[in-house]
Design a protein around this motif. Sequence first.
Motif, PDB file in Angstrom:
ATOM      1  N   THR A  87       0.788  -1.234   0.000  1.00 59.97           N
ATOM      2  CA  THR A  87       0.000   0.000   0.000  1.00 59.97           C
ATOM      3  C   THR A  87       0.818   1.282   0.000  1.00 59.97           C
ATOM      4  O   THR A  87       0.304   2.329  -0.376  1.00 59.97           O
ATOM      5  CB  THR A  87      -0.926   0.050   1.233  1.00 59.97           C
ATOM      6  N   CYS A  88       2.067   1.227   0.457  1.00 58.45           N
ATOM      7  CA  CYS A  88       2.776   2.489   0.664  1.00 58.45           C
ATOM      8  C   CYS A  88       4.270   2.330   0.397  1.00 58.45           C
ATOM      9  O   CYS A  88       4.742   1.246   0.051  1.00 58.45           O
ATOM     10  CB  CYS A  88       2.568   2.985   2.097  1.00 58.45           C
ATOM     11  N   HIS A 101       6.670   2.173   2.432  1.00 56.65           N
ATOM     12  CA  HIS A 101       7.318   1.181   3.289  1.00 56.65           C
ATOM     13  C   HIS A 101       7.167  -0.220   2.700  1.00 56.65           C
ATOM     14  O   HIS A 101       8.089  -1.032   2.766  1.00 56.65           O
ATOM     15  CB  HIS A 101       6.685   1.155   4.687  1.00 56.65           C
ATOM     16  N   CYS A 102       5.989  -0.496   2.186  1.00 52.42           N
ATOM     17  CA  CYS A 102       5.734  -1.808   1.571  1.00 52.42           C
ATOM     18  C   CYS A 102       6.671  -1.997   0.381  1.00 52.42           C
ATOM     19  O   CYS A 102       7.244  -3.069   0.184  1.00 52.42           O
ATOM     20  CB  CYS A 102       4.290  -1.912   1.108  1.00 52.42           C
ATOM     21  N   ALA A 136      10.072  -2.785   1.621  1.00 47.99           N
ATOM     22  CA  ALA A 136      10.152  -4.118   2.238  1.00 47.99           C
ATOM     23  C   ALA A 136      10.274  -5.191   1.162  1.00 47.99           C
ATOM     24  O   ALA A 136      11.111  -6.090   1.242  1.00 47.99           O
ATOM     25  CB  ALA A 136       8.924  -4.363   3.118  1.00 47.99           C
ATOM     26  N   TYR A 179       3.046 -10.218   2.590  1.00 49.12           N
ATOM     27  CA  TYR A 179       2.200  -9.999   1.410  1.00 49.12           C
ATOM     28  C   TYR A 179       1.887 -11.328   0.723  1.00 49.12           C
ATOM     29  O   TYR A 179       2.634 -12.289   0.864  1.00 49.12           O
ATOM     30  CB  TYR A 179       2.902  -9.050   0.427  1.00 49.12           C
TER      31      TYR A 179
END
Lengths: 69, 69
Positions: free
Chosen positions: A12-13, A15-16, A19, A65
């Motif tokens: 979503t963002c 940070h994702c 990652a 995820y």
Amino acid sequence: MEKKTLKVEGMTCGHCKSAVTNALTELEGVKNVTVHLETGTVDVEVDESKVSESEMCEAIEEQGYDVKA
Amino acid sequence: MEKKTLKVEGMTCGHCKSAVTNALTELEGVKNVTVHLETGTVDVEVDESKVSESEMCEAIEEQGYDVKA
């Protein structure tokens, strides 16, 4: 190196994005990871003699995820 | 300590939750930070003699989120 696109759910963002990018980049045989949040896809360049698709999926899933087939 | 609720835009996932929680918890005078992703709110306990609302807003904005008045 072969180009592949993975479908990944739940990113979503920024940070994702980091990652997933970092988890994949850490694998030997994976290069040039690009996450597209809008489409939920991840473009990678893969040396299939060094890394399998299931290793990539595992690395992504460890970050929380889901990879779609 | 006084309870406050901040409205924060753009938090979407667990990483965002951690980023905001950690940024606020690092401030002296802020305790018991709880981020609610569904409502875009952050509950905090604040010692107003030690930290101002604008310091809290700054800490959140540094993480890339907008605080609504």
